[in-house]
Design a protein around this motif. Structure first.
Motif, PDB file in Angstrom:
ATOM      1  N   ARG A 153       0.841  -1.219   0.000  1.00  0.00           N
ATOM      2  CA  ARG A 153       0.000   0.000   0.000  1.00  0.00           C
ATOM      3  C   ARG A 153       0.869   1.259   0.000  1.00  0.00           C
ATOM      4  NH1 ARG A 153      -2.503   3.470  -1.591  1.00  0.00           N
ATOM      5  NH2 ARG A 153      -4.398   4.448  -0.787  1.00  0.00           N
ATOM      6  N   ASP A 161      -7.553   5.733  -1.582  1.00  0.00           N
ATOM      7  CA  ASP A 161      -8.071   4.411  -1.200  1.00  0.00           C
ATOM      8  C   ASP A 161      -9.048   3.830  -2.210  1.00  0.00           C
ATOM      9  OD1 ASP A 161      -6.554   4.223   1.045  1.00  0.00           O
ATOM     10  OD2 ASP A 161      -8.151   4.689   2.469  1.00  0.00           O
ATOM     11  N   HIS A 165      -7.978   0.355  -3.605  1.00  0.00           N
ATOM     12  CA  HIS A 165      -8.741  -0.817  -3.145  1.00  0.00           C
ATOM     13  C   HIS A 165      -9.355  -1.583  -4.317  1.00  0.00           C
ATOM     14  CE1 HIS A 165      -9.300   0.800   1.250  1.00  0.00           C
ATOM     15  NE2 HIS A 165      -8.059   0.511   0.939  1.00  0.00           N
ATOM     16  N   LEU A 206     -10.324  -4.944   3.193  1.00  0.00           N
ATOM     17  CA  LEU A 206     -10.523  -3.849   2.234  1.00  0.00           C
ATOM     18  C   LEU A 206     -11.993  -3.489   2.101  1.00  0.00           C
ATOM     19  CD1 LEU A 206      -8.049  -4.990  -0.592  1.00  0.00           C
ATOM     20  CD2 LEU A 206      -7.783  -3.005   0.901  1.00  0.00           C
TER      21      LEU A 206
END
Length: 206
Positions: A153, A161, A165, A206
């Protein structure tokens, strides 16, 4: 990391007597993998790979090719690009030609590097051992796996995100949709069950 450097210098000694060139090529590897934007694709990753592959050295047909692949497979790594494997293979070819490595070894190495893009089963058993070792991190205990996915990440920190993701889930589902993540009996027996649990758990997080 001493073993990492010694193994690389030893490998090059099979092809050149030029000590200056050997150390220049090592310095390039060290510099690229130590780049501050890297958090997972580092010298530690190479060290882990060397440890995993040394355990199955007796099963490897061409150890030199495996080693060239190991050192060069992530030498080019830019989170914004999708051609890292191709660029790494190109640089590997260039450097191997500098030390007069045969075209047969170079072509095999390039194919192995490109195989790390999809990690699909190969007809070449050495390639399967390499891609399995490359994915061995997936089958580590959850604590180690957590560190791995957090470091990945960080490498993609430029993405918000929502974008990250979505892309990450796609990668993780790719692994779960495979008949098996690991292609060789050695790595399958050791890591498959834990890897599938870890990947599913990360998807849930996630």
């Amino acid at each position: 990391m001493t073993a990492l450097k010694e193994t690389f210098i030893g490998l090059l000694t099979n092809y050149t007597d030029n000590d200056k060139l050997k150390h220049e090529l090592w310095t390039e590897i060290e510099k690229n993998y130590a780049d501050k934007k890297r958090h997972y694709h580092t010298l530690q990753h190479l060290d882990n790979l060397l440890t995993q592959l040394t355990e199955v050295k007796g099963e490897i047909q061409n150890w030199d090719i495996i080693l060239f692949t190991l050192y060069y497979h992530d030498i080019i790594y830019n989170a914004l690009k999708s051609d890292n494997e191709e660029k790494s293979a190109e640089l590997a070819e260039k450097r191997m030609k500098e030390i007069s490595v045969s075209s047969n070894i170079i072509e095999h190495c390039k194919k192995q590097i490109l195989a790390t893009k999809s990690h699909l089963k190969s007809t070449d058993s050495d390639t399967n051992y390499f891609t399995d070792a490359d994915l061995a991190v997936l089958g580590q205990p959850w604590e180690a796996y957590t560190l791995y996915y957090k470091n990945v990440r960080k490498e993609y920190a430029i993405y918000p995100d929502l974008v990250y993701h979505t892309g990450r889930k796609k990668v993780l589902h790719h692994f779960l949709e495979m008949d098996s993540i690991f292609k060789t009996d050695f790595f399958y027996n050791r890591f498959e069950k834990q890897a599938k649990q870890n990947v599913q758990k990360e998807i849930d997080v996630l």
